[in-house]
Motif scaffolding. Structure first.
Motif, PDB file in Angstrom:
ATOM      1  N   ASN A   1     -15.606   3.680  19.213  1.00 25.06           N
ATOM      2  CA  ASN A   1     -17.021   3.081  19.612  1.00 25.06           C
ATOM      3  C   ASN A   1     -16.907   2.122  20.910  1.00 25.06           C
ATOM      4  N   ASP A   2     -16.016   1.409  20.879  1.00 31.21           N
ATOM      5  CA  ASP A   2     -15.442   0.531  22.158  1.00 31.21           C
ATOM      6  C   ASP A   2     -13.919   0.251  22.200  1.00 31.21           C
ATOM      7  N   THR A   3     -13.696  -0.437  23.138  1.00 35.04           N
ATOM      8  CA  THR A   3     -12.731  -1.002  23.307  1.00 35.04           C
ATOM      9  C   THR A   3     -12.713  -2.319  23.863  1.00 35.04           C
ATOM     10  N   ASN A   4     -12.051  -3.331  23.204  1.00 34.64           N
ATOM     11  CA  ASN A   4     -12.218  -4.748  23.665  1.00 34.64           C
ATOM     12  C   ASN A   4     -10.704  -5.690  23.523  1.00 34.64           C
ATOM     13  N   ILE A   5     -11.033  -6.544  23.900  1.00 34.21           N
ATOM     14  CA  ILE A   5      -9.967  -7.617  23.978  1.00 34.21           C
ATOM     15  C   ILE A   5     -10.511  -8.915  23.210  1.00 34.21           C
ATOM     16  N   CYS A   6      -9.774  -9.579  22.138  1.00 34.11           N
ATOM     17  CA  CYS A   6     -10.100 -10.728  21.519  1.00 34.11           C
ATOM     18  C   CYS A   6      -9.063 -11.726  21.832  1.00 34.11           C
ATOM     19  N   TYR A   7      -9.497 -12.911  22.161  1.00 38.88           N
ATOM     20  CA  TYR A   7      -8.746 -14.120  22.446  1.00 38.88           C
ATOM     21  C   TYR A   7      -8.996 -15.084  21.266  1.00 38.88           C
ATOM     22  N   CYS A   8      -9.579 -14.740  20.125  1.00 41.51           N
ATOM     23  CA  CYS A   8      -9.524 -15.657  19.087  1.00 41.51           C
ATOM     24  C   CYS A   8      -8.044 -16.042  18.565  1.00 41.51           C
ATOM     25  N   THR A   9      -8.149 -17.409  18.121  1.00 36.12           N
ATOM     26  CA  THR A   9      -6.789 -17.897  17.742  1.00 36.12           C
ATOM     27  C   THR A   9      -6.365 -17.149  16.442  1.00 36.12           C
ATOM     28  N   GLN A  10      -6.892 -16.331  15.834  1.00 40.71           N
ATOM     29  CA  GLN A  10      -6.668 -15.718  14.466  1.00 40.71           C
ATOM     30  C   GLN A  10      -6.169 -14.324  15.100  1.00 40.71           C
ATOM     31  N   CYS A  11      -6.589 -13.757  15.790  1.00 41.94           N
ATOM     32  CA  CYS A  11      -6.053 -12.551  16.571  1.00 41.94           C
ATOM     33  C   CYS A  11      -4.575 -13.200  17.465  1.00 41.94           C
TER      34      CYS A  11
ATOM     35  N   ALA B   1       0.501 -12.163  20.208  1.00 40.81           N
ATOM     36  CA  ALA B   1      -0.106 -11.918  21.674  1.00 40.81           C
ATOM     37  C   ALA B   1      -1.105 -12.705  22.141  1.00 40.81           C
ATOM     38  N   PRO B   2      -1.119 -13.009  23.696  1.00 46.28           N
ATOM     39  CA  PRO B   2      -2.188 -13.946  24.088  1.00 46.28           C
ATOM     40  C   PRO B   2      -3.553 -13.067  24.399  1.00 46.28           C
ATOM     41  N   LEU B   3      -3.468 -11.824  24.032  1.00 47.00           N
ATOM     42  CA  LEU B   3      -4.655 -10.934  24.355  1.00 47.00           C
ATOM     43  C   LEU B   3      -4.684  -9.721  23.480  1.00 47.00           C
ATOM     44  N   PRO B   4      -4.871  -9.849  22.456  1.00 51.17           N
ATOM     45  CA  PRO B   4      -4.936  -8.646  21.396  1.00 51.17           C
ATOM     46  C   PRO B   4      -5.839  -7.597  21.901  1.00 51.17           C
ATOM     47  N   ALA B   5      -5.643  -6.292  22.003  1.00 50.83           N
ATOM     48  CA  ALA B   5      -6.717  -5.503  22.188  1.00 50.83           C
ATOM     49  C   ALA B   5      -6.774  -4.473  21.389  1.00 50.83           C
ATOM     50  N   PHE B   6      -8.113  -3.792  20.931  1.00 52.16           N
ATOM     51  CA  PHE B   6      -8.489  -3.121  19.771  1.00 52.16           C
ATOM     52  C   PHE B   6      -9.482  -1.821  20.527  1.00 52.16           C
ATOM     53  N   ALA B   7      -9.224  -0.737  19.664  1.00 54.74           N
ATOM     54  CA  ALA B   7     -10.111   0.241  19.675  1.00 54.74           C
ATOM     55  C   ALA B   7     -10.976   0.395  18.530  1.00 54.74           C
ATOM     56  N   SER B   8     -12.272   0.512  18.486  1.00 56.17           N
ATOM     57  CA  SER B   8     -13.081   0.468  17.033  1.00 56.17           C
ATOM     58  C   SER B   8     -13.213   1.864  17.070  1.00 56.17           C
ATOM     59  N   PHE B   9     -13.475   2.383  15.812  1.00 56.49           N
ATOM     60  CA  PHE B   9     -13.665   3.957  15.415  1.00 56.49           C
ATOM     61  C   PHE B   9     -14.383   3.744  14.256  1.00 56.49           C
ATOM     62  N   PRO B  10     -15.484   4.554  14.172  1.00 52.75           N
ATOM     63  CA  PRO B  10     -16.278   4.912  12.709  1.00 52.75           C
ATOM     64  C   PRO B  10     -15.070   5.419  11.888  1.00 52.75           C
ATOM     65  N   LEU B  11     -15.490   4.812  10.538  1.00 53.34           N
ATOM     66  CA  LEU B  11     -14.464   5.225   9.449  1.00 53.34           C
ATOM     67  C   LEU B  11     -14.553   6.739   9.398  1.00 53.34           C
ATOM     68  N   THR B  12     -15.480   7.199   9.520  1.00 49.02           N
ATOM     69  CA  THR B  12     -15.380   8.844   9.479  1.00 49.02           C
ATOM     70  C   THR B  12     -14.421   9.414  10.350  1.00 49.02           C
ATOM     71  N   GLN B  13     -14.247   8.642  11.647  1.00 53.50           N
ATOM     72  CA  GLN B  13     -13.068   9.357  12.505  1.00 53.50           C
ATOM     73  C   GLN B  13     -11.667   8.795  12.359  1.00 53.50           C
ATOM     74  N   PHE B  14     -11.345   8.170  11.308  1.00 50.72           N
ATOM     75  CA  PHE B  14     -10.189   7.351  10.925  1.00 50.72           C
ATOM     76  C   PHE B  14      -9.530   7.982   9.767  1.00 50.72           C
ATOM     77  N   GLU B  15      -8.224   8.159   9.892  1.00 52.65           N
ATOM     78  CA  GLU B  15      -7.341   8.606   8.561  1.00 52.65           C
ATOM     79  C   GLU B  15      -6.207   8.077   8.546  1.00 52.65           C
ATOM     80  N   LEU B  16      -5.929   7.236   7.480  1.00 50.24           N
ATOM     81  CA  LEU B  16      -4.772   6.837   7.102  1.00 50.24           C
ATOM     82  C   LEU B  16      -3.757   7.946   6.599  1.00 50.24           C
ATOM     83  N   ILE B  17      -2.788   8.175   7.230  1.00 59.09           N
ATOM     84  CA  ILE B  17      -2.005   9.385   7.092  1.00 59.09           C
ATOM     85  C   ILE B  17      -0.788   9.173   5.928  1.00 59.09           C
ATOM     86  N   SER B  18      -0.116   8.266   6.226  1.00 55.41           N
ATOM     87  CA  SER B  18       1.031   7.832   5.220  1.00 55.41           C
ATOM     88  C   SER B  18       1.107   6.236   5.358  1.00 55.41           C
TER      89      SER B  18
END
Length: 133
Positions: free
Chosen positions: A24-34, A40-57
């Motif tokens: 859906n998007d990629t972003n960087i979050c600088y919030c203190t919790q992340c 890391a000083p700049l955690p980065a994320f890629a967001s996916f719909p749950l329908t496009q995500f699978e926990l394999i193990s």
């Protein structure tokens, strides 16, 4: 990238996951919790719909640092993996956990820049928000 398959996992290899298609998007979050969760000083994320995500193990541990989301990690090695907003139809995945994070596009935006470490500056061409977007 619409037919792309990306896999990733934790540091010890116990947790593995797969995504399909484009995020859906990629972003960087600088919030203190992340920052604290990832170390890391700049955690980065890629967001996916749950329908496009699978926990394999593997099994996940979770921690609620806020009243609206859960941060998930590997309970064996402590790797930060996912951020899930309550009731959302997507998952935000820590970009560094993918086997090849360089496959992803430049982040679309950076949030919570008010908490950015002072020696970091805006990323050219990326929308910046002092709080959440």
């Amino acid at each position: 990238m619409s037919d792309a398959i990306h896999e990733g996992g934790c540091l010890c290899g116990s947790v593995r996951y797969r995504t399909t298609g484009a995020p859906n998007d990629t972003n960087i979050c600088y919030c203190t919790q992340c920052q604290k969760q990832t170390g890391a000083p700049l955690p980065a994320f890629a967001s996916f719909p749950l329908t496009q995500f699978e926990l394999i193990s593997g099994e996940l541990g979770g921690y609620r640092a806020s009243d609206f989301a859960t941060r998930e990690f590997c309970p064996k090695c402590g790797s930060a993996l996912f951020w899930r907003r309550d009731g959302a139809d997507y998952v935000s995945i820590c970009l560094g956990g993918f086997d090849d994070p360089s496959d992803f596009p430049t982040p679309k935006y950076e949030i919570w820049t008010d908490h950015r470490i002072k020696w970091l500056t805006n990323i050219p061409g990326v929308d910046s928000y002092p709080g959440d977007n």
